[in-house]
Design a protein around this motif. Sequence first.
Motif, PDB file in Angstrom:
ATOM      1  N   ALA A  25       0.909  -0.632  -0.255  1.00 27.33           N
ATOM      2  CA  ALA A  25       0.380  -0.068  -0.016  1.00 27.33           C
ATOM      3  C   ALA A  25       0.908   1.298  -0.180  1.00 27.33           C
ATOM      4  O   ALA A  25       0.200   2.062  -0.833  1.00 27.33           O
ATOM      5  N   TYR A  26       2.021   1.370   0.477  1.00 28.35           N
ATOM      6  CA  TYR A  26       3.280   2.298   0.452  1.00 28.35           C
ATOM      7  C   TYR A  26       3.386   2.442  -0.786  1.00 28.35           C
ATOM      8  O   TYR A  26       4.209   3.647  -1.207  1.00 28.35           O
ATOM      9  N   GLU A  27       3.752   1.625  -1.670  1.00 25.20           N
ATOM     10  CA  GLU A  27       4.220   2.352  -3.143  1.00 25.20           C
ATOM     11  C   GLU A  27       3.183   1.898  -3.798  1.00 25.20           C
ATOM     12  O   GLU A  27       3.759   2.259  -5.457  1.00 25.20           O
ATOM     13  N   GLU A  28       1.742   1.516  -3.342  1.00 26.03           N
ATOM     14  CA  GLU A  28       0.956   1.448  -4.844  1.00 26.03           C
ATOM     15  C   GLU A  28       1.518  -0.295  -5.807  1.00 26.03           C
ATOM     16  O   GLU A  28       1.902   0.434  -7.006  1.00 26.03           O
ATOM     17  N   LYS A  29       2.026  -1.063  -5.460  1.00 31.99           N
ATOM     18  CA  LYS A  29       2.719  -1.861  -6.432  1.00 31.99           C
ATOM     19  C   LYS A  29       1.829  -3.183  -5.772  1.00 31.99           C
ATOM     20  O   LYS A  29       1.980  -3.492  -4.698  1.00 31.99           O
ATOM     21  N   TYR A  30       2.100  -3.908  -6.497  1.00 37.19           N
ATOM     22  CA  TYR A  30       2.339  -4.994  -6.614  1.00 37.19           C
ATOM     23  C   TYR A  30       2.634  -6.650  -7.432  1.00 37.19           C
ATOM     24  O   TYR A  30       3.596  -5.866  -8.177  1.00 37.19           O
ATOM     25  N   TYR A  31       3.003  -7.521  -6.970  1.00 44.46           N
ATOM     26  CA  TYR A  31       4.518  -8.524  -7.681  1.00 44.46           C
ATOM     27  C   TYR A  31       3.301  -9.872  -7.566  1.00 44.46           C
ATOM     28  O   TYR A  31       3.061 -10.681  -6.377  1.00 44.46           O
ATOM     29  N   LEU A  32       4.655  -9.985  -8.457  1.00 41.22           N
ATOM     30  CA  LEU A  32       4.268 -11.834  -8.504  1.00 41.22           C
ATOM     31  C   LEU A  32       5.441 -12.514  -8.849  1.00 41.22           C
ATOM     32  O   LEU A  32       6.027 -11.937  -9.864  1.00 41.22           O
ATOM     33  N   ASN A  33       5.535 -13.657  -7.805  1.00 38.61           N
ATOM     34  CA  ASN A  33       7.095 -14.055  -8.011  1.00 38.61           C
ATOM     35  C   ASN A  33       6.647 -14.668  -9.684  1.00 38.61           C
ATOM     36  O   ASN A  33       6.486 -14.820  -9.956  1.00 38.61           O
ATOM     37  N   GLN A  34       7.653 -14.240 -10.096  1.00 37.52           N
ATOM     38  CA  GLN A  34       7.918 -14.897 -12.267  1.00 37.52           C
ATOM     39  C   GLN A  34       8.156 -16.860 -12.004  1.00 37.52           C
ATOM     40  O   GLN A  34       8.139 -16.661 -12.294  1.00 37.52           O
ATOM     41  N   ARG A  35       8.532 -16.727 -10.888  1.00 35.82           N
ATOM     42  CA  ARG A  35       8.749 -18.524 -10.743  1.00 35.82           C
ATOM     43  C   ARG A  35       6.482 -18.940 -10.323  1.00 35.82           C
ATOM     44  O   ARG A  35       6.752 -20.068 -11.225  1.00 35.82           O
ATOM     45  N   PHE A  36       5.737 -18.154 -10.619  1.00 42.74           N
ATOM     46  CA  PHE A  36       4.308 -18.406 -11.250  1.00 42.74           C
ATOM     47  C   PHE A  36       4.270 -18.188 -11.769  1.00 42.74           C
ATOM     48  O   PHE A  36       3.045 -17.984 -12.393  1.00 42.74           O
ATOM     49  N   SER A  37       4.932 -17.467 -13.066  1.00 41.54           N
ATOM     50  CA  SER A  37       4.051 -16.300 -14.265  1.00 41.54           C
ATOM     51  C   SER A  37       3.799 -17.889 -14.931  1.00 41.54           C
ATOM     52  O   SER A  37       2.777 -17.315 -15.975  1.00 41.54           O
ATOM     53  N   ARG A  38       3.156 -19.424 -14.937  1.00 39.59           N
ATOM     54  CA  ARG A  38       2.764 -20.545 -16.451  1.00 39.59           C
ATOM     55  C   ARG A  38       1.663 -20.252 -14.894  1.00 39.59           C
ATOM     56  O   ARG A  38       0.347 -21.085 -15.902  1.00 39.59           O
ATOM     57  N   LEU A  39       0.750 -19.336 -14.465  1.00 42.73           N
ATOM     58  CA  LEU A  39      -0.192 -20.247 -13.977  1.00 42.73           C
ATOM     59  C   LEU A  39      -1.449 -19.164 -14.826  1.00 42.73           C
ATOM     60  O   LEU A  39      -0.739 -18.027 -15.609  1.00 42.73           O
ATOM     61  N   PRO A  40      -1.983 -19.454 -15.205  1.00 38.80           N
ATOM     62  CA  PRO A  40      -3.514 -19.343 -15.502  1.00 38.80           C
ATOM     63  C   PRO A  40      -3.267 -17.700 -15.297  1.00 38.80           C
ATOM     64  O   PRO A  40      -3.861 -16.773 -13.954  1.00 38.80           O
ATOM     65  N   THR A  41      -3.886 -17.067 -16.734  1.00 40.03           N
ATOM     66  CA  THR A  41      -4.262 -15.909 -16.682  1.00 40.03           C
ATOM     67  C   THR A  41      -5.339 -15.503 -15.376  1.00 40.03           C
ATOM     68  O   THR A  41      -4.976 -14.570 -14.543  1.00 40.03           O
ATOM     69  N   GLN A  42      -6.634 -16.064 -15.522  1.00 33.72           N
ATOM     70  CA  GLN A  42      -7.462 -15.980 -14.691  1.00 33.72           C
ATOM     71  C   GLN A  42      -6.909 -15.982 -13.301  1.00 33.72           C
ATOM     72  O   GLN A  42      -7.796 -14.962 -12.147  1.00 33.72           O
ATOM     73  N   ILE A  43      -5.939 -17.071 -12.911  1.00 32.25           N
ATOM     74  CA  ILE A  43      -5.444 -17.294 -11.555  1.00 32.25           C
ATOM     75  C   ILE A  43      -4.793 -16.180 -11.408  1.00 32.25           C
ATOM     76  O   ILE A  43      -4.446 -15.923 -10.364  1.00 32.25           O
ATOM     77  N   GLN A  44      -3.725 -15.075 -11.917  1.00 28.78           N
ATOM     78  CA  GLN A  44      -2.924 -14.277 -11.683  1.00 28.78           C
ATOM     79  C   GLN A  44      -4.033 -13.337 -11.479  1.00 28.78           C
ATOM     80  O   GLN A  44      -3.435 -12.443  -9.846  1.00 28.78           O
ATOM     81  N   GLU A  45      -5.301 -12.792 -12.417  1.00 36.99           N
ATOM     82  CA  GLU A  45      -5.538 -11.722 -12.041  1.00 36.99           C
ATOM     83  C   GLU A  45      -6.371 -11.782 -10.633  1.00 36.99           C
ATOM     84  O   GLU A  45      -6.610 -10.674  -9.773  1.00 36.99           O
ATOM     85  N   GLU A  46      -6.948 -13.138  -9.620  1.00 34.35           N
ATOM     86  CA  GLU A  46      -6.936 -13.252  -9.060  1.00 34.35           C
ATOM     87  C   GLU A  46      -7.039 -12.988  -7.998  1.00 34.35           C
ATOM     88  O   GLU A  46      -6.937 -12.951  -6.723  1.00 34.35           O
ATOM     89  N   LEU A  47      -5.363 -13.665  -7.867  1.00 38.35           N
ATOM     90  CA  LEU A  47      -5.081 -13.125  -7.185  1.00 38.35           C
ATOM     91  C   LEU A  47      -3.965 -12.101  -6.995  1.00 38.35           C
ATOM     92  O   LEU A  47      -4.073 -11.079  -5.700  1.00 38.35           O
ATOM     93  N   GLN A  48      -4.165 -10.834  -8.141  1.00 43.53           N
ATOM     94  CA  GLN A  48      -3.807  -9.564  -8.218  1.00 43.53           C
ATOM     95  C   GLN A  48      -5.123  -8.992  -7.572  1.00 43.53           C
ATOM     96  O   GLN A  48      -5.031  -8.045  -6.872  1.00 43.53           O
ATOM     97  N   ILE A  49      -5.839  -8.869  -7.605  1.00 42.72           N
ATOM     98  CA  ILE A  49      -6.811  -8.499  -7.543  1.00 42.72           C
ATOM     99  C   ILE A  49      -7.591  -8.315  -5.709  1.00 42.72           C
ATOM    100  O   ILE A  49      -7.421  -7.384  -4.896  1.00 42.72           O
ATOM    101  N   MET A  50      -7.031  -9.934  -5.008  1.00 45.91           N
ATOM    102  CA  MET A  50      -7.000 -10.281  -3.658  1.00 45.91           C
ATOM    103  C   MET A  50      -5.924  -9.237  -3.114  1.00 45.91           C
ATOM    104  O   MET A  50      -6.439  -8.733  -1.737  1.00 45.91           O
TER     105      MET A  50
END
Length: 112
Positions: A13-38
């Motif tokens: 919240a301080y930097e208003e940034k989201y991070y997804l570990n690149q080791r998980f970049s093969r997750l389906p886009t829908q899952i990645q989006e759900e994680l980001q929203i969460m």
Amino acid sequence: MAEETIVLCGANAYEEKYYLNQRFSRLPTQIQEELQIMCVLFTHDVGGIFLVEFDAEGKLHFKTEVAEDDFSYDEIGAVLKIKELQRTKEDLLRSLELYYQIVIDGKRNIRL
């Protein structure tokens, strides 16, 4: 000795940034989006930093961090929000643990 963890994703919240570990970049886009929203909604609602991590056993855990001078952080809200996420996202979390064990960790003897 501290237990090793692997961060799946997180929001700050301080930097208003989201991070997804690149080791998980093969997750389906829908899952990645759900994680980001969460993650982003969590930090929007309570503030601070929110992390979704795997422990050494491949179990998911939610972790929050807060700056020492952040008096707007909602500690009670964070606990309640985590409990809500554990309840409402149970299937997603279980699927992510299975994904981790098979794809990332490579375990073959998996308990279902």
